[in-house]
Scaffold this motif. Sequence first.
Motif, mmCIF file in Angstrom:
data_model
loop_
_atom_site.group_PDB
_atom_site.id
_atom_site.type_symbol
_atom_site.label_atom_id
_atom_site.label_comp_id
_atom_site.label_asym_id
_atom_site.label_seq_id
_atom_site.Cartn_x
_atom_site.Cartn_y
_atom_site.Cartn_z
ATOM 1 N N THR A 153 -7.304 208.065 -37.700
ATOM 2 C CA THR A 153 -8.064 206.894 -38.160
ATOM 3 C C THR A 153 -8.817 207.254 -39.432
ATOM 4 O O THR A 153 -9.161 208.410 -39.666
ATOM 5 C CB THR A 153 -9.066 206.434 -37.091
ATOM 6 N N VAL A 154 -9.035 206.238 -40.230
ATOM 7 C CA VAL A 154 -9.808 206.413 -41.465
ATOM 8 C C VAL A 154 -10.818 205.267 -41.574
ATOM 9 O O VAL A 154 -10.664 204.230 -40.940
ATOM 10 C CB VAL A 154 -8.902 206.411 -42.721
ATOM 11 N N GLU A 155 -11.825 205.482 -42.363
ATOM 12 C CA GLU A 155 -12.808 204.430 -42.600
ATOM 13 C C GLU A 155 -12.205 203.431 -43.583
ATOM 14 O O GLU A 155 -11.666 203.819 -44.615
ATOM 15 C CB GLU A 155 -14.090 205.043 -43.172
ATOM 16 N N ALA A 156 -12.274 202.121 -43.251
ATOM 17 C CA ALA A 156 -11.657 201.102 -44.102
ATOM 18 C C ALA A 156 -12.461 199.805 -44.023
ATOM 19 O O ALA A 156 -13.294 199.622 -43.147
ATOM 20 C CB ALA A 156 -10.225 200.853 -43.657
ATOM 21 N N TRP A 157 -12.203 198.936 -44.977
ATOM 22 C CA TRP A 157 -12.825 197.611 -44.990
ATOM 23 C C TRP A 157 -11.734 196.570 -45.176
ATOM 24 O O TRP A 157 -10.672 196.850 -45.717
ATOM 25 C CB TRP A 157 -13.880 197.504 -46.089
ATOM 26 N N TYR A 158 -11.970 195.350 -44.666
ATOM 27 C CA TYR A 158 -10.969 194.304 -44.737
ATOM 28 C C TYR A 158 -11.222 193.465 -45.986
ATOM 29 O O TYR A 158 -12.244 192.819 -46.140
ATOM 30 C CB TYR A 158 -11.029 193.416 -43.490
ATOM 31 N N ASN A 159 -10.232 193.474 -46.888
ATOM 32 C CA ASN A 159 -10.319 192.710 -48.131
ATOM 33 C C ASN A 159 -9.806 191.302 -47.847
ATOM 34 O O ASN A 159 -8.620 191.109 -47.582
ATOM 35 C CB ASN A 159 -9.493 193.398 -49.220
ATOM 36 N N THR A 160 -10.697 190.313 -47.895
ATOM 37 C CA THR A 160 -10.310 188.932 -47.567
ATOM 38 C C THR A 160 -9.436 188.323 -48.658
ATOM 39 O O THR A 160 -8.649 187.425 -48.386
ATOM 40 C CB THR A 160 -11.546 188.060 -47.356
ATOM 41 N N ARG A 161 -9.530 188.810 -49.849
ATOM 42 C CA ARG A 161 -8.715 188.263 -50.932
ATOM 43 C C ARG A 161 -7.260 188.718 -50.802
ATOM 44 O O ARG A 161 -6.341 187.914 -50.927
ATOM 45 C CB ARG A 161 -9.283 188.721 -52.284
ATOM 46 N N THR A 162 -7.028 190.004 -50.524
ATOM 47 C CA THR A 162 -5.661 190.527 -50.399
ATOM 48 C C THR A 162 -5.144 190.484 -48.970
ATOM 49 O O THR A 162 -3.970 190.769 -48.724
ATOM 50 C CB THR A 162 -5.602 191.976 -50.908
ATOM 51 N N LYS A 163 -6.023 190.194 -48.011
ATOM 52 C CA LYS A 163 -5.672 190.105 -46.589
ATOM 53 C C LYS A 163 -5.116 191.427 -46.040
ATOM 54 O O LYS A 163 -4.144 191.440 -45.300
ATOM 55 C CB LYS A 163 -4.647 188.990 -46.327
ATOM 56 N N ARG A 164 -5.748 192.550 -46.386
ATOM 57 C CA ARG A 164 -5.336 193.834 -45.836
ATOM 58 C C ARG A 164 -6.526 194.795 -45.812
ATOM 59 O O ARG A 164 -7.534 194.580 -46.476
ATOM 60 C CB ARG A 164 -4.187 194.425 -46.628
ATOM 61 N N TRP A 165 -6.346 195.852 -45.002
ATOM 62 C CA TRP A 165 -7.365 196.880 -44.891
ATOM 63 C C TRP A 165 -7.218 197.841 -46.056
ATOM 64 O O TRP A 165 -6.123 198.247 -46.398
ATOM 65 C CB TRP A 165 -7.210 197.656 -43.582
ATOM 66 N N GLU A 166 -8.340 198.227 -46.625
ATOM 67 C CA GLU A 166 -8.317 199.142 -47.773
ATOM 68 C C GLU A 166 -9.371 200.212 -47.591
ATOM 69 O O GLU A 166 -10.359 200.020 -46.891
ATOM 70 C CB GLU A 166 -8.573 198.363 -49.074
ATOM 71 N N THR A 167 -9.155 201.354 -48.273
ATOM 72 C CA THR A 167 -10.162 202.415 -48.223
ATOM 73 C C THR A 167 -11.338 201.981 -49.089
ATOM 74 O O THR A 167 -11.179 201.213 -50.044
ATOM 75 C CB THR A 167 -9.593 203.739 -48.755
ATOM 76 N N PRO A 168 -12.523 202.477 -48.753
ATOM 77 C CA PRO A 168 -13.699 202.067 -49.536
ATOM 78 C C PRO A 168 -13.559 202.452 -51.012
ATOM 79 O O PRO A 168 -13.113 203.542 -51.344
ATOM 80 C CB PRO A 168 -14.842 202.828 -48.881
ATOM 81 N N ALA A 169 -13.918 201.497 -51.857
ATOM 82 C CA ALA A 169 -13.891 201.724 -53.311
ATOM 83 C C ALA A 169 -15.189 201.178 -53.885
ATOM 84 O O ALA A 169 -15.308 199.985 -54.141
ATOM 85 C CB ALA A 169 -12.688 201.037 -53.925
ATOM 86 N N PRO A 170 -16.194 202.038 -54.083
ATOM 87 C CA PRO A 170 -17.511 201.553 -54.533
ATOM 88 C C PRO A 170 -17.471 200.853 -55.892
ATOM 89 O O PRO A 170 -18.340 200.046 -56.205
ATOM 90 C CB PRO A 170 -18.351 202.821 -54.609
ATOM 91 N N TRP A 171 -16.492 201.110 -56.690
ATOM 92 C CA TRP A 171 -16.399 200.479 -58.011
ATOM 93 C C TRP A 171 -15.768 199.091 -57.951
ATOM 94 O O TRP A 171 -15.820 198.362 -58.925
ATOM 95 C CB TRP A 171 -15.595 201.364 -58.966
ATOM 96 N N ASN A 172 -15.167 198.722 -56.794
ATOM 97 C CA ASN A 172 -14.486 197.441 -56.653
ATOM 98 C C ASN A 172 -15.515 196.365 -56.326
ATOM 99 O O ASN A 172 -16.317 196.504 -55.414
ATOM 100 C CB ASN A 172 -13.452 197.562 -55.518
ATOM 101 N N ALA A 173 -15.473 195.244 -57.067
ATOM 102 C CA ALA A 173 -16.429 194.149 -56.873
ATOM 103 C C ALA A 173 -16.229 193.472 -55.511
ATOM 104 O O ALA A 173 -17.206 193.097 -54.847
ATOM 105 C CB ALA A 173 -16.271 193.125 -57.990
#
Length: 197
Positions: A153-173
Amino acid sequence: MSGHGNLFLVLGVTETCTNDEVKAAYFKLAKQWHPDVNSDPMATAKFRAISDAYETLKTDKSRSDYIVRLYQQNTGTGQSSTWSYTDSANNHQHSYGDKWNATRNYSEESVRYRRQRYGPMFKYVLVPGILLLSTLYFANRFSKQGPPPKVQTVEAWYNTRTKRWETPAPWNADYKKSIKEQPTQQVEKSRVHNSSR
């Protein structure tokens, strides 16, 4: 044939007993009725009857010969087909008629036949075969499969715009907005899209 009645009843065993059961019954009764231990005047006679019974019933061959003689004595030799014996423990006389004898003798013969015919096969072929097959089955099953793989398992967040789980990206708005509403979670690595590319 011994003059002590039915030898199976003297030892208190069934006609389908094993050598070990006969031996255990003999030792138990011998300890109880030995003349050196028991002061009862009948102890010597009872001990002699127990010893004679054990000598006759201690092996499979002698036991089956005794059953055949007992069967012949009680049915086919011109004697009365009523079978009787004296229960030495309670001094009761028991007798059974023709119908009971026929059923008893038929069942004894069939049990003895099955024991002689299938006993060695069951003992030396079937049981070891089942044990061997079950051992091979489980050994093969666990050697191929092995322990179940650990899920990474990895830490991830759900991007509602792309509809998929992504790794954290602090530079991403999108990540900065989403993290305020929904915190990151532990998700299977195979479900996560790497957004750091």
